[in-house]
Design an enzyme around this catalytic site. Structure first.
Site, PDB file in Angstrom:
ATOM      1  CE  LYS A 260       4.152   3.453   1.728  1.00 37.01           C
ATOM      2  NZ  LYS A 260       5.480   2.810   1.429  1.00 37.01           N
ATOM      3  CG  ASN A 261       3.185   1.444  -1.861  1.00 35.81           C
ATOM      4  OD1 ASN A 261       4.371   2.192  -1.032  1.00 35.81           O
ATOM      5  ND2 ASN A 261       2.543   0.484  -1.068  1.00 35.81           N
TER       6      ASN A 261
ATOM      7  CB  CYS B  40      13.339  -3.863   4.576  1.00 32.24           C
ATOM      8  SG  CYS B  40      11.791  -4.943   3.698  1.00 32.24           S
TER       9      CYS B  40
ATOM     10  NE  ARG C 119       9.668  -5.734   0.287  1.00 32.45           N
ATOM     11  CZ  ARG C 119       9.258  -4.358   0.294  1.00 32.45           C
ATOM     12  NH1 ARG C 119       9.716  -3.989   1.510  1.00 32.45           N
ATOM     13  NH2 ARG C 119       8.335  -4.313  -0.853  1.00 32.45           N
TER      14      ARG C 119
ATOM     15  CG  ASP D  26       1.508  -2.465   2.332  1.00 27.05           C
ATOM     16  OD1 ASP D  26       1.231  -2.333   1.377  1.00 27.05           O
ATOM     17  OD2 ASP D  26       1.274  -4.016   2.980  1.00 27.05           O
TER      18      ASP D  26
ATOM     19  NE  ARG E 131      10.253   3.903   4.055  1.00 29.95           N
ATOM     20  CZ  ARG E 131      10.580   2.840   4.437  1.00 29.95           C
ATOM     21  NH1 ARG E 131      11.096   1.658   4.832  1.00 29.95           N
ATOM     22  NH2 ARG E 131      10.531   2.820   2.703  1.00 29.95           N
TER      23      ARG E 131
HETATM   24  C1  EPZ Z   1       4.170  -2.920  -2.992  1.00 29.95           C
HETATM   25  O1  EPZ Z   1       5.588  -3.719  -2.432  1.00 29.95           O
HETATM   26  C2  EPZ Z   1       4.491  -1.724  -2.088  1.00 29.95           C
HETATM   27  N1  EPZ Z   1       5.465  -1.493  -2.206  1.00 29.95           N
HETATM   28  C3  EPZ Z   1       5.031  -3.214  -0.549  1.00 29.95           C
HETATM   29  O2  EPZ Z   1       3.537  -1.384   0.067  1.00 29.95           O
HETATM   30  C4  EPZ Z   1       3.853  -3.451  -0.494  1.00 29.95           C
HETATM   31  O3  EPZ Z   1       3.431  -4.595   0.297  1.00 29.95           O
HETATM   32  C5  EPZ Z   1       3.503  -4.275  -1.826  1.00 29.95           C
HETATM   33  O4  EPZ Z   1       3.958  -3.585  -3.002  1.00 29.95           O
HETATM   34  C6  EPZ Z   1       2.629  -5.813  -1.291  1.00 29.95           C
HETATM   35  O5  EPZ Z   1       1.166  -5.305  -1.930  1.00 29.95           O
HETATM   36  C7  EPZ Z   1       5.430  -0.273  -2.856  1.00 29.95           C
HETATM   37  O6  EPZ Z   1       4.433  -0.061  -3.736  1.00 29.95           O
HETATM   38  C8  EPZ Z   1       6.622   1.027  -2.850  1.00 29.95           C
HETATM   39  P1  EPZ Z   1       5.840  -7.146  -4.391  1.00 29.95           P
HETATM   40  P2  EPZ Z   1       6.679  -4.833  -3.640  1.00 29.95           P
HETATM   41  O7  EPZ Z   1       6.980  -7.303  -5.182  1.00 29.95           O
HETATM   42  O8  EPZ Z   1       6.464  -4.210  -5.199  1.00 29.95           O
HETATM   43  C9  EPZ Z   1       7.908 -11.331  -4.286  1.00 29.95           C
HETATM   44  C10 EPZ Z   1       3.818  -0.441   2.526  1.00 29.95           C
HETATM   45  O9  EPZ Z   1       4.111  -1.038   3.237  1.00 29.95           O
HETATM   46  N2  EPZ Z   1       9.063 -11.075  -4.941  1.00 29.95           N
HETATM   47  O10 EPZ Z   1       4.339  -7.564  -4.636  1.00 29.95           O
HETATM   48  O11 EPZ Z   1       8.364  -4.683  -3.082  1.00 29.95           O
HETATM   49  C11 EPZ Z   1       8.058 -10.580  -2.900  1.00 29.95           C
HETATM   50  O12 EPZ Z   1       9.716 -10.699  -2.218  1.00 29.95           O
HETATM   51  C12 EPZ Z   1       4.674  -1.914   1.588  1.00 29.95           C
HETATM   52  O13 EPZ Z   1       3.719   0.376   2.186  1.00 29.95           O
HETATM   53  C13 EPZ Z   1      10.092 -11.472  -6.107  1.00 29.95           C
HETATM   54  O14 EPZ Z   1      10.179 -12.952  -5.189  1.00 29.95           O
HETATM   55  O15 EPZ Z   1       5.823  -5.810  -3.518  1.00 29.95           O
HETATM   56  C14 EPZ Z   1       7.354 -10.645  -1.980  1.00 29.95           C
HETATM   57  O16 EPZ Z   1       7.535 -11.522  -1.227  1.00 29.95           O
HETATM   58  C15 EPZ Z   1       5.732  -3.341   2.101  1.00 29.95           C
HETATM   59  N3  EPZ Z   1      10.621 -11.352  -6.672  1.00 29.95           N
HETATM   60  C16 EPZ Z   1       6.307 -10.667  -2.809  1.00 29.95           C
HETATM   61  O17 EPZ Z   1       7.271 -10.869  -4.090  1.00 29.95           O
HETATM   62  C17 EPZ Z   1      10.704 -10.096  -7.439  1.00 29.95           C
HETATM   63  O18 EPZ Z   1      11.031  -9.620  -8.406  1.00 29.95           O
HETATM   64  C18 EPZ Z   1       5.472  -9.508  -3.162  1.00 29.95           C
HETATM   65  O19 EPZ Z   1       6.195  -8.156  -3.761  1.00 29.95           O
HETATM   66  C19 EPZ Z   1       9.776  -9.315  -6.707  1.00 29.95           C
HETATM   67  C20 EPZ Z   1       8.978  -9.496  -5.270  1.00 29.95           C
END
Ligand code: EPZ
Length: 435
Positions: A24-25, A118, A123, A307, A399
């Site tokens: 999915k991701n 969420c 996020r 995840d 989802r």
């Molecule tokens: C991706 O989300 C995945 N989603 C998530 O999967 C997954 O849990 C996550 O990566 C971590 O592996 C998709 O790929 C669609 P991040 P993403 O940016 O990109 C902080 C699932 O269950 N952050 O690596 O949103 C953020 O708040 C979903 O399939 C900032 O602070 O994750 C978090 O604490 C859930 N500023 C941490 O980084 C930013 O600009 C990791 O977020 C971006 C992120």
């Protein structure tokens, strides 16, 4: 029409083979990446999920022709009519924010609503925005909308404060259309980032180092269409492995890329499970003599994936001994704990760490899922519990998992979605006996 409830009669052992769907991701990021070229792309092994459908609607709203036949997705972005995504769709699908980079490359403008928080955390997208500004875009946020403009993008050296998956993907895509070289340091190393890079390279992009913490991109004036196959979903694979472990079952799953599951496999083996590679891209899991308690800390890849945190907590809940599970990636990803405790688990949260005291068995109960992976964890808990578990808020499950119920039924699990009450005769008595 009342929302359906998923009824699970626990205690059944599983056996056989389960097919793992496309990631999915990865698929969501590739859909955004297809915007980088005006030429059509065809994606294979795309999972049929609500999130994929929603992303398709967002792209269609921009003028992309979107057609999904089975697991093949055709995208024709030759005539973009809008560089805006509607709030009501973006607020339901954070991944739609990934379109901002490709839109800047294609049209020099993008108006994407802030995805908002969420169930698992705030996020923010500050790392995405700051990186785009380093590439020469002007970005301002007005009324919850991120307005980005760039007459041209110029390569830059970008250091990510946190190895954010989404920010790495957004900036890698934007950099393919920037003049000169971009270096992203402290980049996310997840397999989905590497898959997106391979897709962009198939379109003619010049990208090196994806999958490591430093990615180098040299901008190219125009990318071309391509056909590409999405990698298998490592989180679905891990979820199926945990379902087998929780029911003391021996099953085989595939296709998998074992390298993508190293941390999860190592943790399950530490808990006493036997996992071995069989055939091409297949894994077999079987129970060991004991179910050992373990400590888990979620980390960016190649660490233990966030995840998989909720799923492994179910195993810890029925292990022999005490486990400590620390969620370090998201600030609020423990909403499954009170639901598991309703099923007889003994879990307390202290300063963001779940202290899990293993119990001999869980008992079926009505529970409600709060996010995608919490939903999967509650299904696994229902499979392991004595009696019947009723899982609500199934929209979270739909989802991110392509027919998880069908795959589990194919392995011998007894579970059924219904709006007319429990489909298992005599189950209520069974649950009472289990208490
Ligand atoms: C991706 O989300 C995945 N989603 C998530 O999967 C997954 O849990 C996550 O990566 C971590 O592996 C998709 O790929 C669609 P991040 P993403 O940016 O990109 C902080 C699932 O269950 N952050 O690596 O949103 C953020 O708040 C979903 O399939 C900032 O602070 O994750 C978090 O604490 C859930 N500023 C941490 O980084 C930013 O600009 C990791 O977020 C971006 C992120």
């Amino acid at each position: 029409m009342p929302e359906p409830t998923l009824y699970i009669r626990g205690g059944q052992q599983l056996s056989g083979y389960a097919q793992v769907s496309g990631a999915k991701n990865s698929a969501l990021a590739l859909m955004a990446g297809a915007l980088l070229s005006p030429e059509p792309c065809r994606l294979h092994n795309v999972p049929r999920l609500v999130d994929i459908q929603r992303m398709g609607e967002i792209l269609a709203g921009m003028g992309v022709k979107v057609a999904l036949h089975g697991n093949i997705l055709d995208l024709d972005p030759s005539h973009l009519t809008s560089c805006h995504a509607p709030y009501e769709l973006v607020s339901q699908l954070r991944a739609s924010f990934f379109a901002i980079g490709p839109l800047l490359v294609r049209r020099g403008v993008a108006r994407i609503p802030l995805p908002g928080g969420c169930a698992i955390g705030a996020r923010p997208v500050d790392l995405h925005v700051r990186g785009l500004q380093k590439l020469g875009a002007t970005v301002h946020i007005d009324g919850g909308i991120v307005n980005a403009r760039a007459s041209k993008l110029t390569g830059a050296r970008i250091y990510l404060d946190y190895p954010s998956v989404g920010a790495t993907e957004t900036l890698m895509m934007a950099a393919t259309g920037a003049q000169g070289e971009t270096i992203i340091e402290n980049a996310a190393q997840e397999p989905e980032v590497a898959d997106l890079a391979n897709f962009c390279r198939a379109m003619g992009a010049k990208i090196r180092g994806a999958g490591t913490n430093t990615i180098e991109i040299v901008g190219t004036p125009r990318l071309h269409g391509t056909e590409y196959t999405v990698i298998p979903d490592r989180i679905e694979a891990g979820t199926l492995l945990v379902a087998a472990a929780a029911t003391r079952s021996t099953i085989t799953i595939g296709p998998v890329i074992p390298e993508h599951l190293r941390a999860a496999i190592a943790k399950l083996q530490e808990m006493g499970l036997n996992i071995r590679e069989v055939g091409v891209n297949k894994l077999e899991i079987s129970p060991g003599e004991s179910r050992r308690a373990v400590d888990v800390e979620t980390l960016p890849y190649p660490g233990f994936p966030t995840d998989m945190q909720a799923q492994v907590m179910v195993l810890a809940a029925i292990a022999e001994g005490d486990s400590a599970i620390a969620e370090t990636v998201f600030e609020n990803r423990m909403n499954h704990v009170p639901e598991l405790n309703r099923m007889g688990a003994d879990i307390r949260i202290k300063k963001g760490v779940a202290l899990v005291r293993g119990v001999s068995a869980l008992s079926g109960a009505p529970v409600a899922s709060t996010d995608l992976r919490a939903a999967a964890a509650l299904v696994i808990a229902g499979l392991a519990a004595q009696g019947v578990t009723e899982v609500k808020n199934l929209q979270h499950l739909d989802r991110g998992y392509e027919d998880l119920e069908g795959k589990l039924r194919g392995l011998g699990a007894q579970l059924q979605r219904s709006t007319e009450g429990c489909p298992f005769a005599g189950a209520a008595a069974e649950s009472r006996r289990a208490v």
